[in-house]
Design a protein around this motif. Structure first.
Motif, PDB file in Angstrom:
ATOM      1  N   LEU A   1      -3.866   0.853  -4.844  1.00  0.00           N
ATOM      2  CA  LEU A   1      -3.257   0.841  -3.514  1.00  0.00           C
ATOM      3  C   LEU A   1      -4.095   1.562  -2.462  1.00  0.00           C
ATOM      4  O   LEU A   1      -4.089   1.171  -1.302  1.00  0.00           O
ATOM      5  CB  LEU A   1      -1.855   1.443  -3.574  1.00  0.00           C
ATOM      6  CG  LEU A   1      -0.843   0.685  -4.447  1.00  0.00           C
ATOM      7  CD1 LEU A   1       0.501   1.391  -4.432  1.00  0.00           C
ATOM      8  CD2 LEU A   1      -0.706  -0.752  -3.994  1.00  0.00           C
ATOM      9  N   ARG A   2      -4.803   2.610  -2.852  1.00  0.00           N
ATOM     10  CA  ARG A   2      -5.611   3.349  -1.856  1.00  0.00           C
ATOM     11  C   ARG A   2      -6.703   2.473  -1.256  1.00  0.00           C
ATOM     12  O   ARG A   2      -6.905   2.464  -0.047  1.00  0.00           O
ATOM     13  CB  ARG A   2      -6.216   4.602  -2.473  1.00  0.00           C
ATOM     14  CG  ARG A   2      -5.198   5.692  -2.661  1.00  0.00           C
ATOM     15  CD  ARG A   2      -5.829   6.944  -3.215  1.00  0.00           C
ATOM     16  NE  ARG A   2      -4.779   7.863  -3.611  1.00  0.00           N
ATOM     17  CZ  ARG A   2      -4.694   9.088  -3.159  1.00  0.00           C
ATOM     18  NH1 ARG A   2      -5.583   9.562  -2.333  1.00  0.00           N
ATOM     19  NH2 ARG A   2      -3.696   9.857  -3.551  1.00  0.00           N
ATOM     20  N   SER A   3      -7.426   1.749  -2.093  1.00  0.00           N
ATOM     21  CA  SER A   3      -8.487   0.895  -1.551  1.00  0.00           C
ATOM     22  C   SER A   3      -7.897  -0.295  -0.793  1.00  0.00           C
ATOM     23  O   SER A   3      -8.440  -0.720   0.226  1.00  0.00           O
ATOM     24  CB  SER A   3      -9.438   0.427  -2.648  1.00  0.00           C
ATOM     25  OG  SER A   3      -8.774  -0.411  -3.546  1.00  0.00           O
ATOM     26  N   LEU A   4      -6.764  -0.817  -1.264  1.00  0.00           N
ATOM     27  CA  LEU A   4      -6.089  -1.901  -0.563  1.00  0.00           C
ATOM     28  C   LEU A   4      -5.624  -1.435   0.814  1.00  0.00           C
ATOM     29  O   LEU A   4      -5.788  -2.136   1.812  1.00  0.00           O
ATOM     30  CB  LEU A   4      -4.916  -2.425  -1.392  1.00  0.00           C
ATOM     31  CG  LEU A   4      -4.126  -3.588  -0.795  1.00  0.00           C
ATOM     32  CD1 LEU A   4      -5.027  -4.778  -0.476  1.00  0.00           C
ATOM     33  CD2 LEU A   4      -3.002  -3.990  -1.743  1.00  0.00           C
ATOM     34  N   ARG A   5      -5.072  -0.225   0.863  1.00  0.00           N
ATOM     35  CA  ARG A   5      -4.632   0.345   2.134  1.00  0.00           C
ATOM     36  C   ARG A   5      -5.807   0.481   3.093  1.00  0.00           C
ATOM     37  O   ARG A   5      -5.725   0.092   4.255  1.00  0.00           O
ATOM     38  CB  ARG A   5      -3.986   1.716   1.919  1.00  0.00           C
ATOM     39  CG  ARG A   5      -3.586   2.400   3.210  1.00  0.00           C
ATOM     40  CD  ARG A   5      -3.165   3.851   2.959  1.00  0.00           C
ATOM     41  NE  ARG A   5      -2.767   4.505   4.182  1.00  0.00           N
ATOM     42  CZ  ARG A   5      -3.608   5.088   5.036  1.00  0.00           C
ATOM     43  NH1 ARG A   5      -4.896   5.106   4.799  1.00  0.00           N
ATOM     44  NH2 ARG A   5      -3.159   5.652   6.133  1.00  0.00           N
ATOM     45  N   ALA A   6      -6.907   1.035   2.622  1.00  0.00           N
ATOM     46  CA  ALA A   6      -8.089   1.229   3.472  1.00  0.00           C
ATOM     47  C   ALA A   6      -8.604  -0.112   3.991  1.00  0.00           C
ATOM     48  O   ALA A   6      -8.941  -0.242   5.175  1.00  0.00           O
ATOM     49  CB  ALA A   6      -9.173   1.966   2.697  1.00  0.00           C
ATOM     50  N   HIS A   7      -8.637  -1.102   3.124  1.00  0.00           N
ATOM     51  CA  HIS A   7      -9.109  -2.429   3.520  1.00  0.00           C
ATOM     52  C   HIS A   7      -8.199  -3.044   4.588  1.00  0.00           C
ATOM     53  O   HIS A   7      -8.679  -3.539   5.610  1.00  0.00           O
ATOM     54  CB  HIS A   7      -9.189  -3.347   2.292  1.00  0.00           C
ATOM     55  CG  HIS A   7      -9.446  -4.771   2.659  1.00  0.00           C
ATOM     56  ND1 HIS A   7     -10.659  -5.214   3.139  1.00  0.00           N
ATOM     57  CD2 HIS A   7      -8.627  -5.850   2.644  1.00  0.00           C
ATOM     58  CE1 HIS A   7     -10.580  -6.506   3.399  1.00  0.00           C
ATOM     59  NE2 HIS A   7      -9.358  -6.914   3.099  1.00  0.00           N
ATOM     60  N   LEU A   8      -6.877  -3.011   4.348  1.00  0.00           N
ATOM     61  CA  LEU A   8      -5.946  -3.616   5.308  1.00  0.00           C
ATOM     62  C   LEU A   8      -5.921  -2.849   6.629  1.00  0.00           C
ATOM     63  O   LEU A   8      -5.807  -3.456   7.700  1.00  0.00           O
ATOM     64  CB  LEU A   8      -4.547  -3.697   4.701  1.00  0.00           C
ATOM     65  CG  LEU A   8      -4.381  -4.712   3.568  1.00  0.00           C
ATOM     66  CD1 LEU A   8      -2.984  -4.620   2.965  1.00  0.00           C
ATOM     67  CD2 LEU A   8      -4.679  -6.127   4.049  1.00  0.00           C
TER      68      LEU A   8
ATOM     69  N   THR B   1       3.514  -1.930  10.875  1.00  0.00           N
ATOM     70  CA  THR B   1       3.638  -1.187   9.631  1.00  0.00           C
ATOM     71  C   THR B   1       3.460  -2.131   8.451  1.00  0.00           C
ATOM     72  O   THR B   1       4.038  -3.217   8.432  1.00  0.00           O
ATOM     73  CB  THR B   1       5.030  -0.532   9.535  1.00  0.00           C
ATOM     74  OG1 THR B   1       5.208   0.325  10.655  1.00  0.00           O
ATOM     75  CG2 THR B   1       5.183   0.271   8.263  1.00  0.00           C
ATOM     76  N   ILE B   2       2.665  -1.686   7.498  1.00  0.00           N
ATOM     77  CA  ILE B   2       2.542  -2.391   6.222  1.00  0.00           C
ATOM     78  C   ILE B   2       2.838  -1.369   5.133  1.00  0.00           C
ATOM     79  O   ILE B   2       2.144  -0.362   5.020  1.00  0.00           O
ATOM     80  CB  ILE B   2       1.134  -2.984   6.016  1.00  0.00           C
ATOM     81  CG1 ILE B   2       0.805  -3.972   7.123  1.00  0.00           C
ATOM     82  CG2 ILE B   2       1.040  -3.656   4.642  1.00  0.00           C
ATOM     83  CD1 ILE B   2      -0.600  -4.541   7.050  1.00  0.00           C
ATOM     84  N   LEU B   3       3.894  -1.612   4.387  1.00  0.00           N
ATOM     85  CA  LEU B   3       4.262  -0.735   3.279  1.00  0.00           C
ATOM     86  C   LEU B   3       3.752  -1.345   1.985  1.00  0.00           C
ATOM     87  O   LEU B   3       4.079  -2.489   1.660  1.00  0.00           O
ATOM     88  CB  LEU B   3       5.778  -0.564   3.209  1.00  0.00           C
ATOM     89  CG  LEU B   3       6.448   0.032   4.451  1.00  0.00           C
ATOM     90  CD1 LEU B   3       7.964  -0.014   4.299  1.00  0.00           C
ATOM     91  CD2 LEU B   3       5.975   1.438   4.677  1.00  0.00           C
ATOM     92  N   LEU B   4       2.939  -0.593   1.280  1.00  0.00           N
ATOM     93  CA  LEU B   4       2.393  -1.039   0.004  1.00  0.00           C
ATOM     94  C   LEU B   4       2.983  -0.206  -1.119  1.00  0.00           C
ATOM     95  O   LEU B   4       3.094   1.009  -0.990  1.00  0.00           O
ATOM     96  CB  LEU B   4       0.869  -0.867  -0.013  1.00  0.00           C
ATOM     97  CG  LEU B   4       0.065  -1.658   1.003  1.00  0.00           C
ATOM     98  CD1 LEU B   4      -1.387  -1.203   0.994  1.00  0.00           C
ATOM     99  CD2 LEU B   4       0.164  -3.145   0.719  1.00  0.00           C
ATOM    100  N   SER B   5       3.327  -0.845  -2.208  1.00  0.00           N
ATOM    101  CA  SER B   5       3.773  -0.116  -3.389  1.00  0.00           C
ATOM    102  C   SER B   5       3.318  -0.891  -4.614  1.00  0.00           C
ATOM    103  O   SER B   5       2.848  -2.024  -4.503  1.00  0.00           O
ATOM    104  CB  SER B   5       5.297   0.053  -3.396  1.00  0.00           C
ATOM    105  OG  SER B   5       5.927  -1.117  -3.839  1.00  0.00           O
ATOM    106  N   THR B   6       3.485  -0.281  -5.752  1.00  0.00           N
ATOM    107  CA  THR B   6       3.119  -0.964  -6.990  1.00  0.00           C
ATOM    108  C   THR B   6       4.011  -2.165  -7.244  1.00  0.00           C
ATOM    109  O   THR B   6       3.704  -3.001  -8.088  1.00  0.00           O
ATOM    110  CB  THR B   6       3.197   0.000  -8.185  1.00  0.00           C
ATOM    111  OG1 THR B   6       4.510   0.559  -8.225  1.00  0.00           O
ATOM    112  CG2 THR B   6       2.160   1.102  -8.063  1.00  0.00           C
ATOM    113  N   GLU B   7       5.112  -2.264  -6.485  1.00  0.00           N
ATOM    114  CA  GLU B   7       6.067  -3.365  -6.656  1.00  0.00           C
ATOM    115  C   GLU B   7       5.916  -4.466  -5.621  1.00  0.00           C
ATOM    116  O   GLU B   7       6.633  -5.460  -5.660  1.00  0.00           O
ATOM    117  CB  GLU B   7       7.488  -2.817  -6.609  1.00  0.00           C
ATOM    118  CG  GLU B   7       7.756  -1.817  -7.719  1.00  0.00           C
ATOM    119  CD  GLU B   7       9.077  -1.098  -7.533  1.00  0.00           C
ATOM    120  OE1 GLU B   7       9.670  -1.183  -6.440  1.00  0.00           O
ATOM    121  OE2 GLU B   7       9.511  -0.451  -8.496  1.00  0.00           O
ATOM    122  N   GLY B   8       5.043  -4.276  -4.627  1.00  0.00           N
ATOM    123  CA  GLY B   8       4.856  -5.330  -3.634  1.00  0.00           C
ATOM    124  C   GLY B   8       4.523  -4.799  -2.259  1.00  0.00           C
ATOM    125  O   GLY B   8       4.070  -3.669  -2.091  1.00  0.00           O
TER     126      GLY B   8
END
Length: 108
Positions: free
Chosen positions: A48-55, A67-74
């Motif tokens: 999620l950290r690298s995905l967050r940085a990319h997005l 806002t984009i909320l990222l979690s291990t569930e979606g």
């Protein structure tokens, strides 16, 4: 006496804050239309950290706000920007394993 002062003050405020007539008339809009999208998708996400940085970098480049909320569930998002930018974000998200079928609701 107090009522007269209130009425005078109210009149002063209206004059002080009123726009000149030339600014009240509609002028051609120089701002692009803003499109709002909302979407969510349940999916197993990892790193999620690298995905967050990319997005985050992707959205800043496209001048998207929201806002984009990222979690291990979606993912769950509400984002605003130009129609082209919001569609580019959706395409980017659909390229992530598990988010291929993400669908958005649109409003302008």
């Amino acid at each position: 006496m107090v009522e007269q002062r209130r009425e005078q003050n109210a009149g002063d405020d209206r004059q002080r804050f009123a726009k000149p007539r030339s600014q009240q008339e509609s002028a051609p809009s120089t701002t692009a239309a803003v499109q709002n999208i909302a979407a969510y998708r349940f999916a197993a996400l990892s790193d999620l950290r690298s995905l967050r940085a990319h997005l985050l970098a992707f959205c800043k480049t496209l001048q998207l706000k929201g806002t984009i909320l990222l979690s291990t569930e979606g993912v769950n998002l509400f984002v605003a920007g130009s129609a082209e930018a919001t569609e580019a974000l959706l395409s980017e998200l659909r390229g992530i394993a598990g988010l291929e079928g993400i669908a958005a609701k649109y409003s302008e």
